[in-house]
Design an enzyme around this catalytic site. Sequence first.
Site, PDB file in Angstrom:
ATOM      1  N   HIS A  49     -37.373 -24.847 -36.481  1.00  0.00           N
ATOM      2  CA  HIS A  49     -38.321 -23.734 -36.629  1.00  0.00           C
ATOM      3  C   HIS A  49     -39.762 -24.208 -36.433  1.00  0.00           C
ATOM      4  CE1 HIS A  49     -39.613 -19.720 -37.647  1.00  0.00           C
ATOM      5  NE2 HIS A  49     -40.620 -20.305 -38.288  1.00  0.00           N
ATOM      6  N   HIS A  84     -49.574 -24.302 -38.851  1.00  0.00           N
ATOM      7  CA  HIS A  84     -50.324 -23.449 -37.921  1.00  0.00           C
ATOM      8  C   HIS A  84     -51.775 -23.896 -37.736  1.00  0.00           C
ATOM      9  CE1 HIS A  84     -47.095 -20.709 -37.243  1.00  0.00           C
ATOM     10  NE2 HIS A  84     -46.924 -20.532 -38.539  1.00  0.00           N
TER      11      HIS A  84
HETATM   12 ZN   LIG Z   1     -42.508 -19.447 -38.170  1.00  0.00          ZN
END
Ligand SMILES: [Zn+2]
Length: 293
Positions: free
Chosen positions: A240, A267
């Site tokens: 993922h 992120h």
């Molecule tokens: Zn994700």
Amino acid sequence: MTASVRGERGRQHTLRRPVTLSGVGLHSGQPVIIECRPGAPGSGITFVRTDLPGATPIAARAETVGDVMRGVTLGGRDGVRTVEHLLAAAAGLEIDNLRVGVNGPELPALDGSAAPYCDAFERAGLDEQPTRVDPVSLHEPVWVERGTSWILGIPASQFRITYVVPLPSDALGIQVADVEVDRTRFRKEIAPARTWGRIDDLQTMRAQGLALGASEENALGIGPHGYTGTPRFPDEPARHKILDLIGDLALLGRPLQAHLIAFGAGHALHIEFVRALEASSQSTRSAPSFPSA
Ligand SMILES: [Zn+2]
């Protein structure tokens, strides 16, 4: 090989016809409907809030990123949250141009992976467009780091990601996933990998108004003794992470040809890496370097 064909002489793609998806936002828990429509050659991927009259379309580019906490938000007050899994599906299936209308502030979590987006895009079918893709390739290593996390990009003829993930569970330890990404391997090995998180973080996040749409169906829980649900792959969390990185790299607006090695990133660092790639490709474009040997 799909990746090199696309890299050297591939053309852009878009959807053949519009497709609609619905679900609840992972963080907001709010129901949302999105419509993905074909995009003109060279237009890239854009999002627009259809619930806000007169809202301006937001280009999916690093410069429009508004927030990177627990997912990527594009734009400001009329922005769209948690765009990364849709962007990963588009990048993985080599869809360059797409217009996405969203009737709320967050994309649907669906099953927590990119597979339902891939299913929908494949249902709509893909059209080849006249414009050629212009991949970003590296002429020198690109590196970003934050604390103990880092991402290194090195020149390579194929798009490959090696992701090393220290997991918050002694039972699971450190996971490594390594994929030379092309359309087939993305679809089979990466797209179905779901979002994951620490079970004890869930309570904290809910108190902050986050993860309100998370469930056993759309997220893989991790506790001190390992997974709290059934994983789709033994190394689903590392896969993922590759999915998230592919989605964030889509903010380059062009495919990437390089080998990336990431350690414990997320992120925020992914976006920093995209910005470093942009800076590096701009500097090589404006001042081309010629090997002396
Ligand atoms: Zn994700």
